[in-house]
Write a protein that holds these residues in place. Structure first.
Motif, PDB file in Angstrom:
ATOM      1  N   LEU A   1       0.789  -1.330   0.014  1.00  7.86           N
ATOM      2  CA  LEU A   1      -0.377   0.095  -0.048  1.00  7.86           C
ATOM      3  C   LEU A   1       0.287   1.011  -0.302  1.00  7.86           C
ATOM      4  CD1 LEU A   1      -2.622  -0.845   2.536  1.00  7.86           C
ATOM      5  CD2 LEU A   1      -2.784  -1.391   0.087  1.00  7.86           C
ATOM      6  N   PRO A   2       0.146   2.055  -0.822  1.00  9.62           N
ATOM      7  CA  PRO A   2       1.026   3.233  -0.016  1.00  9.62           C
ATOM      8  C   PRO A   2       1.088   3.829   1.025  1.00  9.62           C
ATOM      9  CG  PRO A   2      -0.805   3.974  -2.323  1.00  9.62           C
ATOM     10  CD  PRO A   2      -0.999   2.744  -1.677  1.00  9.62           C
ATOM     11  N   GLU A   3       2.067   4.914   1.395  1.00  9.02           N
ATOM     12  CA  GLU A   3       2.326   5.142   2.668  1.00  9.02           C
ATOM     13  C   GLU A   3       1.510   5.916   2.791  1.00  9.02           C
ATOM     14  OE1 GLU A   3       4.458   4.614   6.393  1.00  9.02           O
ATOM     15  OE2 GLU A   3       5.254   4.110   3.814  1.00  9.02           O
ATOM     16  N   GLU A   4       0.294   6.830   2.231  1.00  5.27           N
ATOM     17  CA  GLU A   4      -0.723   7.675   3.298  1.00  5.27           C
ATOM     18  C   GLU A   4      -1.583   6.493   3.469  1.00  5.27           C
ATOM     19  OE1 GLU A   4      -2.473   9.194  -0.914  1.00  5.27           O
ATOM     20  OE2 GLU A   4      -0.907   9.216  -0.164  1.00  5.27           O
ATOM     21  N   ILE A   5      -1.853   5.227   2.479  1.00 12.01           N
ATOM     22  CA  ILE A   5      -3.308   4.293   2.794  1.00 12.01           C
ATOM     23  C   ILE A   5      -2.423   3.746   4.189  1.00 12.01           C
ATOM     24  CG2 ILE A   5      -4.552   2.712   1.570  1.00 12.01           C
ATOM     25  CD1 ILE A   5      -5.147   5.146   0.520  1.00 12.01           C
ATOM     26  N   LYS A   6      -1.592   3.048   4.286  1.00  9.75           N
ATOM     27  CA  LYS A   6      -1.147   2.445   5.224  1.00  9.75           C
ATOM     28  C   LYS A   6      -1.536   3.494   6.431  1.00  9.75           C
ATOM     29  CE  LYS A   6       2.653   0.307   2.976  1.00  9.75           C
ATOM     30  NZ  LYS A   6       4.413   0.101   3.257  1.00  9.75           N
ATOM     31  N   LYS A   7      -1.470   4.612   6.624  1.00  6.26           N
ATOM     32  CA  LYS A   7      -1.765   5.275   7.881  1.00  6.26           C
ATOM     33  C   LYS A   7      -3.248   5.251   8.253  1.00  6.26           C
ATOM     34  CE  LYS A   7       2.309   8.024   7.835  1.00  6.26           C
ATOM     35  NZ  LYS A   7       3.329   9.459   7.014  1.00  6.26           N
ATOM     36  N   ALA A   8      -3.888   5.538   7.516  1.00  2.95           N
ATOM     37  CA  ALA A   8      -5.234   5.234   6.857  1.00  2.95           C
ATOM     38  C   ALA A   8      -5.928   3.897   7.188  1.00  2.95           C
ATOM     39  CB  ALA A   8      -6.054   5.749   5.646  1.00  2.95           C
ATOM     40  N   THR A   9      -4.650   2.994   7.303  1.00  2.09           N
ATOM     41  CA  THR A   9      -5.538   1.473   7.082  1.00  2.09           C
ATOM     42  C   THR A   9      -4.988   1.424   9.008  1.00  2.09           C
ATOM     43  OG1 THR A   9      -5.112   0.827   5.635  1.00  2.09           O
ATOM     44  CG2 THR A   9      -4.965  -0.649   6.902  1.00  2.09           C
ATOM     45  N   HIS A  10      -3.742   1.705   9.518  1.00  2.63           N
ATOM     46  CA  HIS A  10      -3.765   1.614  11.133  1.00  2.63           C
ATOM     47  C   HIS A  10      -5.041   2.874  11.358  1.00  2.63           C
ATOM     48  CE1 HIS A  10      -0.552  -0.463  11.565  1.00  2.63           C
ATOM     49  NE2 HIS A  10       0.769   0.756  10.770  1.00  2.63           N
ATOM     50  N   LYS A  11      -4.863   4.093  11.701  1.00  5.36           N
ATOM     51  CA  LYS A  11      -6.125   4.673  11.414  1.00  5.36           C
ATOM     52  C   LYS A  11      -8.088   4.075  11.719  1.00  5.36           C
ATOM     53  CE  LYS A  11      -9.012   8.609  11.087  1.00  5.36           C
ATOM     54  NZ  LYS A  11     -10.344   8.814  10.431  1.00  5.36           N
ATOM     55  N   GLN A  12      -7.632   3.227  10.777  1.00  7.07           N
ATOM     56  CA  GLN A  12      -9.349   2.007  10.992  1.00  7.07           C
ATOM     57  C   GLN A  12      -9.434   1.455  12.110  1.00  7.07           C
ATOM     58  OE1 GLN A  12     -10.765   5.295   9.748  1.00  7.07           O
ATOM     59  NE2 GLN A  12     -12.373   3.951   8.260  1.00  7.07           N
ATOM     60  N   LEU A  13      -8.088   0.702  11.528  1.00  6.16           N
ATOM     61  CA  LEU A  13      -8.046  -0.576  12.505  1.00  6.16           C
ATOM     62  C   LEU A  13      -8.429   0.224  13.960  1.00  6.16           C
ATOM     63  CD1 LEU A  13      -5.721  -2.658  10.609  1.00  6.16           C
ATOM     64  CD2 LEU A  13      -7.456  -3.271  10.508  1.00  6.16           C
ATOM     65  N   LYS A  14      -7.918   0.834  14.558  1.00  7.54           N
ATOM     66  CA  LYS A  14      -7.686   1.256  16.208  1.00  7.54           C
ATOM     67  C   LYS A  14      -9.386   2.143  16.194  1.00  7.54           C
ATOM     68  CE  LYS A  14      -2.715   3.781  16.792  1.00  7.54           C
ATOM     69  NZ  LYS A  14      -2.682   4.622  16.863  1.00  7.54           N
ATOM     70  N   LEU A  15     -10.238   1.871  15.029  1.00 13.07           N
ATOM     71  CA  LEU A  15     -11.372   2.662  15.339  1.00 13.07           C
ATOM     72  C   LEU A  15     -12.713   0.924  15.699  1.00 13.07           C
ATOM     73  CD1 LEU A  15     -12.369   5.475  12.549  1.00 13.07           C
ATOM     74  CD2 LEU A  15     -12.808   5.351  15.198  1.00 13.07           C
ATOM     75  N   LEU A  16     -12.268  -0.265  14.131  1.00 16.65           N
ATOM     76  CA  LEU A  16     -12.669  -1.741  13.950  1.00 16.65           C
ATOM     77  C   LEU A  16     -12.150  -1.671  16.167  1.00 16.65           C
ATOM     78  CD1 LEU A  16     -13.765  -3.855  12.981  1.00 16.65           C
ATOM     79  CD2 LEU A  16     -11.610  -4.260  12.464  1.00 16.65           C
ATOM     80  N   LEU A  17     -11.723  -1.486  16.731  1.00 18.39           N
ATOM     81  CA  LEU A  17     -11.219  -2.067  17.867  1.00 18.39           C
ATOM     82  C   LEU A  17     -12.204  -1.097  18.727  1.00 18.39           C
ATOM     83  CD1 LEU A  17      -7.436  -3.315  17.592  1.00 18.39           C
ATOM     84  CD2 LEU A  17      -9.478  -4.583  18.099  1.00 18.39           C
ATOM     85  N   SER A  18     -11.855   0.408  18.401  1.00 16.98           N
ATOM     86  CA  SER A  18     -12.606   0.452  19.810  1.00 16.98           C
ATOM     87  C   SER A  18     -14.084   1.260  19.730  1.00 16.98           C
ATOM     88  CB  SER A  18     -12.032   2.194  20.176  1.00 16.98           C
ATOM     89  OG  SER A  18     -12.032   2.999  18.469  1.00 16.98           O
ATOM     90  N   ASN A  19     -14.328   1.565  18.358  1.00 13.80           N
ATOM     91  CA  ASN A  19     -15.612   1.758  18.379  1.00 13.80           C
ATOM     92  C   ASN A  19     -16.522   0.636  16.500  1.00 13.80           C
ATOM     93  OD1 ASN A  19     -18.507   2.839  17.754  1.00 13.80           O
ATOM     94  ND2 ASN A  19     -17.878   5.052  17.601  1.00 13.80           N
ATOM     95  N   PRO A  20     -16.421  -0.314  16.397  1.00 12.89           N
ATOM     96  CA  PRO A  20     -16.807  -0.522  15.298  1.00 12.89           C
ATOM     97  C   PRO A  20     -18.180   0.004  14.900  1.00 12.89           C
ATOM     98  CG  PRO A  20     -17.190  -2.631  16.836  1.00 12.89           C
ATOM     99  CD  PRO A  20     -16.644  -1.352  17.527  1.00 12.89           C
ATOM    100  N   GLN A  21     -18.644   0.020  15.113  1.00  9.22           N
ATOM    101  CA  GLN A  21     -20.005   1.257  14.390  1.00  9.22           C
ATOM    102  C   GLN A  21     -19.555   2.781  14.024  1.00  9.22           C
ATOM    103  OE1 GLN A  21     -20.626  -0.844  16.051  1.00  9.22           O
ATOM    104  NE2 GLN A  21     -22.161  -2.207  16.485  1.00  9.22           N
ATOM    105  N   HIS A  22     -18.433   2.665  14.230  1.00  7.19           N
ATOM    106  CA  HIS A  22     -17.788   4.770  14.047  1.00  7.19           C
ATOM    107  C   HIS A  22     -18.308   4.421  11.986  1.00  7.19           C
ATOM    108  CE1 HIS A  22     -16.096   8.239  12.558  1.00  7.19           C
ATOM    109  NE2 HIS A  22     -15.797   8.261  13.726  1.00  7.19           N
ATOM    110  N   PRO A  23     -19.297   5.523  12.200  1.00  8.21           N
ATOM    111  CA  PRO A  23     -19.785   5.535  10.695  1.00  8.21           C
ATOM    112  C   PRO A  23     -18.621   5.840   9.506  1.00  8.21           C
ATOM    113  CG  PRO A  23     -20.792   7.251  11.768  1.00  8.21           C
ATOM    114  CD  PRO A  23     -19.104   6.974  12.803  1.00  8.21           C
ATOM    115  N   SER A  24     -17.133   5.945   9.844  1.00  8.49           N
ATOM    116  CA  SER A  24     -16.531   6.125   9.048  1.00  8.49           C
ATOM    117  C   SER A  24     -16.363   5.313   8.402  1.00  8.49           C
ATOM    118  CB  SER A  24     -14.892   6.944   9.263  1.00  8.49           C
ATOM    119  OG  SER A  24     -14.122   6.282  10.182  1.00  8.49           O
ATOM    120  N   LEU A  25     -16.216   4.198   9.077  1.00 12.28           N
ATOM    121  CA  LEU A  25     -15.946   1.966   8.118  1.00 12.28           C
ATOM    122  C   LEU A  25     -16.842   1.630   7.721  1.00 12.28           C
ATOM    123  CD1 LEU A  25     -14.711   0.478  12.054  1.00 12.28           C
ATOM    124  CD2 LEU A  25     -13.930   1.301  10.580  1.00 12.28           C
ATOM    125  N   ASN A  26     -18.137   2.442   7.487  1.00  7.87           N
ATOM    126  CA  ASN A  26     -19.055   1.965   7.099  1.00  7.87           C
ATOM    127  C   ASN A  26     -19.079   0.428   6.688  1.00  7.87           C
ATOM    128  OD1 ASN A  26     -21.543   2.579   5.320  1.00  7.87           O
ATOM    129  ND2 ASN A  26     -19.963   2.164   3.424  1.00  7.87           N
TER     130      ASN A  26
END
Length: 85
Positions: A16-41
């Motif tokens: 993955l491009p570096e910016e997408i790697k960072k975004a993936t880390h952010k979304q995985l943290k959200l998955l763990l803390s709040n799987p209902q978060h709208p940005s995860l869709n």
């Protein structure tokens, strides 16, 4: 819950491009803390193996399965990964 990346997920992630790697880390943290978060869709895929998809960005997604208290991370990449999750 905890995360368990498959070898395929790790291989996809390295490409993955570096910016997408960072975004993936952010979304995985959200998955763990709040799987209902709208940005995860999060959506259940029409697949007999009980596979789910979630959004990384407008063009990138990741797929996973849920087993007990673990998210099994299957693939990450562009929408093309959704053809064979």
């Amino acid at each position: 819950m905890k995360l368990h990346p498959t070898k395929t997920f790790a291989k996809n992630f390295r490409k993955l491009p570096e910016e997408i790697k960072k975004a993936t880390h952010k979304q995985l943290k959200l998955l763990l803390s709040n799987p209902q978060h709208p940005s995860l869709n999060i959506k259940k895929m029409q697949d007999p193996r009980n596979i789910w998809e979630a959004r990384v960005s407008e063009s990138y997604r990741f797929t996973f399965q849920i087993e007990d208290d673990t998210y099994i991370l299957r693939k990450v990449g562009t929408h093309d990964i959704l053809r064979m999750p």
